[in-house]
Write an enzyme that holds these catalytic residues in place. Structure first.
Site, PDB file in Angstrom:
ATOM      1  N   HIS A 280     -10.581   0.400   7.425  1.00  0.00           N
ATOM      2  CA  HIS A 280      -9.277  -0.473   7.027  1.00  0.00           C
ATOM      3  C   HIS A 280      -8.467   0.171   6.596  1.00  0.00           C
ATOM      4  CE1 HIS A 280      -8.366  -4.511   5.434  1.00  0.00           C
ATOM      5  NE2 HIS A 280      -7.486  -3.520   4.205  1.00  0.00           N
ATOM      6  N   GLU A 281      -8.513   1.033   5.194  1.00  0.00           N
ATOM      7  CA  GLU A 281      -7.822   2.006   4.484  1.00  0.00           C
ATOM      8  C   GLU A 281      -6.595   2.520   5.418  1.00  0.00           C
ATOM      9  OE1 GLU A 281      -6.635   1.160   1.891  1.00  0.00           O
ATOM     10  OE2 GLU A 281      -8.188   0.261   1.615  1.00  0.00           O
TER      11      GLU A 281
ATOM     12  N   HIS B  40      -4.080   0.498   7.393  1.00  0.00           N
ATOM     13  CA  HIS B  40      -2.877   0.783   6.456  1.00  0.00           C
ATOM     14  C   HIS B  40      -1.333   1.858   7.032  1.00  0.00           C
ATOM     15  CE1 HIS B  40      -3.914  -3.053   4.688  1.00  0.00           C
ATOM     16  NE2 HIS B  40      -5.267  -2.518   3.968  1.00  0.00           N
TER      17      HIS B  40
ATOM     18  N   GLU C 158      -2.856  -7.145   5.570  1.00  0.00           N
ATOM     19  CA  GLU C 158      -5.196  -7.260   6.392  1.00  0.00           C
ATOM     20  C   GLU C 158      -5.497  -7.089   6.972  1.00  0.00           C
ATOM     21  OE1 GLU C 158      -6.085  -5.164   2.743  1.00  0.00           O
ATOM     22  OE2 GLU C 158      -3.662  -5.486   2.459  1.00  0.00           O
TER      23      GLU C 158
HETATM   24 ZN   LIG Z   1      -6.184  -3.193   2.864  1.00  0.00          ZN
END
Ligand SMILES: [Zn+2]
Length: 420
Positions: A280-281, A284, A362
């Site tokens: 997930h990071e 980004h 997100e």
């Molecule tokens: Zn995030």
């Protein structure tokens, strides 16, 4: 009406309207959460216990109550600083003591920072030692809190005073286009912080150890290579020293780029779930969210400095916010201070827009993680994190729209297609 009275009126109106909206939203949130306290939402009945659900509800309500008090107090203090003459009185006292010039201007900014910090102190302490403590999250001792406060103030002075002095000097010496120079300096300073924060400042507060767990390291390295990242700079931070809340983040850029896992995160998630959180990071980064954020910051600050450049030379900007400008000396610190106090009052109403961008990012990072690892691992990890941080599963939808930088659990899990 003259510009000074118009500014006073607009400032007071926006402040009041903002306060009303904040109260309305917070009341909505508390009511909504309380109304749903008795039952776990159907989508989560298999995975979240009623006890955990109720703890999240109580925690949310407790935090909102303190938040409301702090909001009301903050608005009163802001009014005190501006229209009721606080900044004016502080400025006069310092001019009487130090005369006009750089020392007085720096003293004004420093005194303001110290007084504001002290006024906010009861709320910070109550939040940490009463609310967080009651729900079992606080791991901080008084000794550690005091050490943090001393270090934080020292670093704030060490980093803040030179940059403030440089900007004040530019305001006085760089002519009509000072704001362009000041903006360039400010942006350079922000980029520098991105490098020195993770490498020099954060280690003063926490210990960062290279990730040692070989199995996890192998997994994480494989994932990073698959996503096209150099798998270096993997650190574990002793977050458990202060709080039971768990987290992971990606920080810095260039050689200072690093992935930081809280020890609290590693102790709660399985390796596959840690992988999903890391993905997930990385998402980004892949979607250039960090770069977009920096570019947005550049653009917004440029607009801000240009506006300040224009306002700083108008007498009504000072008198409209309750201050008599100095006739015999520079007013640059006053202009900076009033600008920092007034801008948030006017920009509060665009916070839903910012929150919306953030939530969109997100979702994109979640989708990336689901492609690179597994949606159900990410779903399980998120659920554990929401539960461990006692984030409510039933927030008020309007409150979410206004403030939530991360979508609520139900929406994220639904998009991941994970069985909740
Ligand atoms: Zn995030």
């Amino acid at each position: 009406m003259d510009p000074s009275s118009s500014l006073t009126l607009a400032f007071a109106a926006f402040l009041l309207a903002g306060l009303a909206v904040k109260f309305w939203l917070s009341t909505r949130q508390v009511r909504h959460v309380a109304r749903h306290r008795d039952a776990v939402p159907p989508a989560f009945t298999g995975t979240v216990s009623l006890a955990a659900h109720q703890k999240a509800a109580d925690y949310t309500v407790a935090k909102s109550r303190v938040g409301l008090l702090e909001t009301a107090f903050g608005a009163a203090v802001l009014l005190g600083w501006t229209l009721l003459g606080g900044v004016d009185a502080l400025n006069r006292a310092l001019v009487a003591w130090l005369g006009t010039g750089m020392t007085q201007q720096l003293a004004l900014l420093a005194c303001f920072a110290v007084i504001s910090g002290l006024l906010d102190l009861p709320f910070t302490l109550y939040q940490t030692f009463v609310v967080e403590e009651r729900f079992g999250f606080n791991k901080m001792t008084w000794k550690l809190w005091l050490a943090d406060a001393v270090k934080g103030t020292a670093i704030g002075a060490l980093v803040g005073l030179p940059i403030a002095a440089l900007i004040l000097w530019l305001m006085g010496a760089a002519g009509d286009l000072w704001w362009l120079w000041a903006w360039a300096v400010w942006m350079g300073f922000n980029l520098l912080l991105l490098v020195i924060y993770p490498t020099l400042i954060a280690p003063l507060f926490n210990k960062f150890k290279p990730l040692e767990d070989e199995t996890l390291k192998a997994r994480v390295t494989a994932l990073m290579q698959r996503c096209g990242f150099a798998a270096k700079g993997l650190f574990v931070m002793d977050g458990s020293k202060r709080s039971a809340h768990a987290n992971a983040y990606f920080t810095g850029f260039g050689a200072a780029k690093r992935v930081v896992f809280y020890d609290t995160l590693l102790s709660k998630l399985s390796p596959a779930e840690v992988d999903a959180v890391l993905a997930h990071e990385l998402g980004h980064f892949k979607h250039k969210h960090i770069v977009k954020r920096i570019v947005a910051l550049f653009a917004l600050s440029l607009a801000g400095f240009a506006l300040l450049g224009w306002l700083a030379s108008r007498a009504w900007f000072y008198t409209g916010l309750g201050v008599q400008p100095n006739l015999a000396g520079p007013n640059d610190a006053l202009a900076l201070l009033l600008f920092m106090l007034a801008v948030p009052v006017f920009t509060y109403f665009i916070s839903p827009l910012m929150a919306r961008f953030s939530r969109k990012h997100e979702f994109e990072a979640d989708a990336f993680a689901a492609r690179q690892t597994s949606g159900s691992d990410l779903g399980r990890a998120l659920l554990k994190l929401y539960e461990d941080n006692a984030s409510t599963l039933t927030p008020d939808p309007v409150f979410v729209k206004f403030y939530y930088s991360h979508p609520p659990a139900s929406e994220r899990l639904a998009r991941l297609g994970a069985p909740a």
